[in-house]
Design a protein around this motif. Structure first.
Motif, PDB file in Angstrom:
ATOM      1  N   LYS A 143      10.011  10.895  -3.073  1.00 40.02           N
ATOM      2  CA  LYS A 143       8.553  10.869  -3.226  1.00 40.02           C
ATOM      3  C   LYS A 143       8.009   9.633  -2.523  1.00 40.02           C
ATOM      4  O   LYS A 143       8.553   8.536  -2.692  1.00 40.02           O
ATOM      5  CB  LYS A 143       8.189  10.823  -4.710  1.00 40.02           C
ATOM      6  N   PHE A 144       6.964   9.840  -1.734  1.00 42.02           N
ATOM      7  CA  PHE A 144       6.267   8.704  -1.147  1.00 42.02           C
ATOM      8  C   PHE A 144       4.888   8.602  -1.781  1.00 42.02           C
ATOM      9  O   PHE A 144       4.221   9.622  -1.971  1.00 42.02           O
ATOM     10  CB  PHE A 144       6.066   8.893   0.370  1.00 42.02           C
ATOM     11  N   GLY A 145       4.467   7.404  -2.090  1.00 39.61           N
ATOM     12  CA  GLY A 145       3.097   7.169  -2.521  1.00 39.61           C
ATOM     13  C   GLY A 145       2.422   6.329  -1.451  1.00 39.61           C
ATOM     14  O   GLY A 145       2.993   5.339  -0.994  1.00 39.61           O
ATOM     15  N   ILE A 146       1.262   6.757  -1.031  1.00 36.56           N
ATOM     16  CA  ILE A 146       0.514   5.992  -0.030  1.00 36.56           C
ATOM     17  C   ILE A 146      -0.873   5.746  -0.602  1.00 36.56           C
ATOM     18  O   ILE A 146      -1.529   6.676  -1.076  1.00 36.56           O
ATOM     19  CB  ILE A 146       0.439   6.747   1.325  1.00 36.56           C
ATOM     20  N   TYR A 147      -1.289   4.480  -0.576  1.00 37.05           N
ATOM     21  CA  TYR A 147      -2.499   4.116  -1.307  1.00 37.05           C
ATOM     22  C   TYR A 147      -3.494   3.358  -0.435  1.00 37.05           C
ATOM     23  O   TYR A 147      -3.770   2.178  -0.680  1.00 37.05           O
ATOM     24  CB  TYR A 147      -2.128   3.278  -2.537  1.00 37.05           C
ATOM     25  N   PRO A 148      -4.046   4.005   0.593  1.00 40.83           N
ATOM     26  CA  PRO A 148      -5.143   3.353   1.305  1.00 40.83           C
ATOM     27  C   PRO A 148      -6.364   3.302   0.375  1.00 40.83           C
ATOM     28  O   PRO A 148      -6.347   3.933  -0.679  1.00 40.83           O
ATOM     29  CB  PRO A 148      -5.383   4.265   2.509  1.00 40.83           C
TER      30      PRO A 148
ATOM     31  N   ILE B  87       0.799  -1.230   0.000  1.00 40.19           N
ATOM     32  CA  ILE B  87       0.000   0.000   0.000  1.00 40.19           C
ATOM     33  C   ILE B  87       0.831   1.279   0.000  1.00 40.19           C
ATOM     34  O   ILE B  87       0.297   2.368   0.116  1.00 40.19           O
ATOM     35  CB  ILE B  87      -1.038   0.052   1.153  1.00 40.19           C
ATOM     36  N   TRP B  88       2.132   1.148  -0.120  1.00 40.61           N
ATOM     37  CA  TRP B  88       2.929   2.378  -0.260  1.00 40.61           C
ATOM     38  C   TRP B  88       4.139   2.100  -1.135  1.00 40.61           C
ATOM     39  O   TRP B  88       4.518   0.953  -1.362  1.00 40.61           O
ATOM     40  CB  TRP B  88       3.324   2.940   1.100  1.00 40.61           C
ATOM     41  N   ASP B  89       4.724   3.169  -1.640  1.00 41.99           N
ATOM     42  CA  ASP B  89       5.981   3.034  -2.370  1.00 41.99           C
ATOM     43  C   ASP B  89       6.793   4.311  -2.213  1.00 41.99           C
ATOM     44  O   ASP B  89       6.291   5.333  -1.745  1.00 41.99           O
ATOM     45  CB  ASP B  89       5.741   2.688  -3.853  1.00 41.99           C
ATOM     46  N   THR B  90       8.043   4.217  -2.569  1.00 35.25           N
ATOM     47  CA  THR B  90       8.882   5.411  -2.476  1.00 35.25           C
ATOM     48  C   THR B  90       9.881   5.445  -3.632  1.00 35.25           C
ATOM     49  O   THR B  90      10.256   4.401  -4.160  1.00 35.25           O
ATOM     50  CB  THR B  90       9.612   5.489  -1.113  1.00 35.25           C
ATOM     51  N   ARG B  91      10.226   6.643  -4.021  1.00 33.62           N
ATOM     52  CA  ARG B  91      11.224   6.843  -5.068  1.00 33.62           C
ATOM     53  C   ARG B  91      12.208   7.881  -4.563  1.00 33.62           C
ATOM     54  O   ARG B  91      11.816   9.009  -4.249  1.00 33.62           O
ATOM     55  CB  ARG B  91      10.531   7.288  -6.363  1.00 33.62           C
ATOM     56  N   LEU B  92      13.466   7.505  -4.478  1.00 38.50           N
ATOM     57  CA  LEU B  92      14.494   8.382  -3.919  1.00 38.50           C
ATOM     58  C   LEU B  92      15.513   8.714  -4.997  1.00 38.50           C
ATOM     59  O   LEU B  92      16.093   7.814  -5.596  1.00 38.50           O
ATOM     60  CB  LEU B  92      15.180   7.666  -2.745  1.00 38.50           C
ATOM     61  N   GLY B  93      15.730  10.006  -5.228  1.00 39.92           N
ATOM     62  CA  GLY B  93      16.756  10.395  -6.187  1.00 39.92           C
ATOM     63  C   GLY B  93      16.233  11.424  -7.167  1.00 39.92           C
ATOM     64  O   GLY B  93      15.195  12.045  -6.943  1.00 39.92           O
TER      65      GLY B  93
END
Lengths: 264, 412
Positions: free
Chosen positions: B145-150, B97-103
């Motif tokens: 960037k964080f993505g949160i998907y409840p 339910i979440w993801d992140t992209r760093l850079g």
């Protein structure tokens, strides 16, 4: 024992009568169900060859996932991820298909990391430049045509119904279509489109059918425009059904960043 | 700071690649040339852009993370030098339910077509006006960037510690209106990278009855520089600085009227000049966009947009404006039309895009032809034409920069 035998005879007699009783529209409904709605969901790695009359080839390679919602002939969602050619690599297309109204379509453009809705009024428009239309990929509304059972004949060694479909509305690219529907599988074996001047225009053929998880599946097909000589050959390299594709796949999140297990 | 960031991500990336068993390499070779067609550049030259470029994209899947790296190396004939451009480089981690992209990554928000309200991320307008491919209009941000998907709502949260300004046409290549042109000493003052200056952007989105609905928030800086004069050692210096900015916005997009209808609105809160009395800082504005796109027939799409910018403290702005400076509009208006047509099994694409501002009476036309010789080799030829009744408007000021461009590309 004797009574049972009689019942069997009665049953056997009744079967063909039942088939006879199918109207042309019912046959087309069953055909659409067998051709485009098998299973709860479906995944295929697809290779399309677009071949010009001069023999020049262009390749499109993609993974297509489909999930059915509601009844047969009802709503479906499609997720299409492109591998080839290079200018569309990593692009992804999502289609929410609704009977009786326009599709919702979203396209992901990786170079600028953007998801954009795209206008999709014409379901008869070409799918990625091929001879197939969006409708050929995801199905045409049954109510959009009038149908007529023309004859029954053996075609390619298969007993077939031959159905003529005529668009009810004007403005389609064809005036009628003849479909040879296999009585055993209800898959279309061949289709011939007549243009507005009633001349042969496009020919669809199902060139190879395989049984996958009990569903007869057209794994090789082609569409040829006999007027321009351009044709598209399609191979389903890997096909599978009932994979429990999650609803969440059909989202902006995964359009931008598709899970590997689904697009590989 | 920026270089350390790049270096760290590169080391991390290359180190991890050694472990990866699933690596893909793609990219292109490209020649990109643009020539002025009405008048020579301010420095007397005729080319706006001339370069050969090689792009390499590496995608490495090292469970549970994915690494992506995109860098260009090019030879620029204008400045007669070779260089490297680090376009993107990030690490992805995906959970249920979440993801992140760093850079370094490119982020595109909003529903406008070449009109940006809630897309507050850096852009390179020089690239666009010079006839470079569309992807160069967007610049990456260095951040996370964080993505949160409840289930009820989706969220994207972006933090950018290092400020990146927009890139505008350079004064040696492009004619443009500059009221401070007589002052040759300039100094660019970007916000220093520290915690207080970290930019935050939030997008919350979900489906509402078949419409894509988004809410946006941004806390950071205007990417367009403001100019202020400073006396330093008996000399006048033109200081380019980036005022603080808050943006609140929303967008909707969905199927309507046999097409796709888009709305977007954004309130630009100019924190350092809410009263509108400081002439060197932009006033607060409300920006609004309505767009409509429709497929007229097979392979032919038409898009229309109407865009409006409302300046909140217009009377204060007029009072404070130094004499000799052109007055901006209270209601700035812009309309666009896009026509896109495919031919030959989508191997040929012709597109036409025009911006027209009824309030400033200026225009900008970008039209191009794209042809694919094979699946790997393609060419794009196009024109950029600017014009207007006044030299002081956005496109009117670019009047003498009309150019013809060519992009030849081999992709693999």
């Amino acid at each position: 024992m004797r009574q049972k035998f009689l019942w069997l005879i009665l049953f056997a007699l009744f079967l063909p009568i039942n088939l006879w009783a199918l109207t042309a529209e019912e046959i087309m409904k069953k055909s659409q169900a067998a051709f485009l709605y098998s299973g709860k969901d479906f995944k295929a790695r697809i290779q399309m060859k677009l071949i010009s009359s001069g023999g020049q080839q262009r390749i499109r390679e993609l993974t297509m996932l489909r999930k059915n919602y509601g009844e047969l002939g009802g709503e479906q969602k499609y997720f299409i991820y492109f591998f080839q050619p290079a200018d569309v690599r990593n692009m992804a297309l999502m289609i929410n298909k609704f009977p009786k109204k326009d599709d919702d379509r979203w396209l992901f453009i990786p170079a600028i990391n953007m998801v954009r809705r795209i206008a999709a009024q014409d379901k008869r428009s070409s799918f990625v430049g091929s001879d197939f239309t969006y409708e050929d990929v995801s199905g045409r509304d049954i109510e959009d045509d009038k149908y007529e059972l023309v004859k029954e004949e053996t075609f390619g060694g298969k007993d077939c119904f031959v159905i003529k479909s005529m668009p009810k509305g004007a403005g389609e690219d064809y005036s009628s279509k003849l479909s040879w529907i296999d009585k055993a599988t209800f898959l279309p074996i061949k289709e011939e489109y007549q243009d507005k001047r009633d001349e042969l225009y496009k020919v669809f053929t199902a060139d190879e059918i395989k049984d996958i998880k009990g569903f007869p599946t057209v794994v090789k097909r082609s569409m040829r425009n006999v007027q321009t000589g351009h044709r598209t050959e399609v191979l389903f390299l890997k096909s599978d059904y009932d994979l429990n594709v999650e609803d969440s796949l059909f989202s902006e999140r995964f359009l931008k960043n598709p899970p590997r297990k689904w697009v590989e | 700071m920026k270089n350390i960031f790049i270096l760290l991500s590169l080391i991390l990336f290359l180190g991890s690649c050694l472990e990866a068993n699933d690596i893909e390499f793609h990219g292109f070779f490209q020649g990109n040339y643009s020539v002025s067609i009405t008048s020579r550049n301010p420095d007397g030259r005729i080319f706006k852009w001339a370069e050969e470029r090689f792009q390499l994209k590496i995608n490495a899947n090292i469970k549970p993370i994915v690494l992506f790296f995109k860098a260009d190396t090019f030879y620029d004939h204008y400045d007669d030098k070779a260089n490297i451009e680090f376009r993107e480089g990030y690490l992805d981690y995906n959970s249920r339910i979440w993801d992140t992209r760093l850079g370094r990554q490119i982020i595109t928000w909003g529903v406008g077509d070449l009109i940006f309200i809630n897309d507050v991320f850096p852009k390179n307008y020089e690239a666009f006006f010079s006839g470079r491919p569309m992807e160069y209009l967007k610049k990456g941000i260095d951040g996370i960037k964080f993505g949160i998907y409840p289930s009820a709502m989706n969220f994207e949260l972006v933090a950018v510690p290092v400020f990146e300004a927009n890139n505008y046409p350079a004064s040696n290549r492009f004619w443009s209106f500059n009221p401070l042109a007589s002052i040759t000493l300039t100094e660019q003052r970007e916000p220093p990278a520290n915690f207080a200056n970290t930019e935050f952007a939030i997008r919350a989105y979900r489906d509402i009855k078949g419409m894509d609905a988004s809410l946006y928030f941004y806390k950071g800086f205007s990417r367009q520089p403001s100019m202020m004069l400073e006396q330093q050692q008996m000399q006048t210096k033109n200081i380019l600085f980036y005022p603080k900015l808050l943006v609140y916005g929303a967008s909707f997009q969905g199927r309507a009227l046999n097409g796709v209808l888009s709305f977007e609105v954004g309130h630009y809160d100019s924190v350092q000049d809410r009263e509108g009395k400081n002439p060197v800082i932009p006033n607060s504005q409300t920006k609004f966009l309505i767009g409509y796109q429709r497929q007229i027939k097979e392979d032919f799409t038409v898009g229309l947009q109407y865009y409006n910018e409302y300046m909140h403290k217009f009377s204060e702005y007029k009072k404070a404006l130094p004499s000799g400076f052109p007055t901006e509009d209270n209601f700035y208006q812009l309309m666009t039309l896009r026509l896109t047509r495919f031919f030959m099994h989508q191997n040929l694409k012709i597109s036409f895009f025009v911006f027209y501002s009824p309030s400033e009476r200026d225009r900008y036309i970008n039209s191009e032809v794209y042809y694919k010789f094979t699946d790997n080799v393609n060419v794009t030829a196009g024109i950029n034409i600017f014009g207007g009744t006044k030299q002081t408007t956005k496109f009117g000021g670019l009047d003498k920069n009309d150019n013809f461009y060519l992009q030849l590309r081999y992709e693999f």
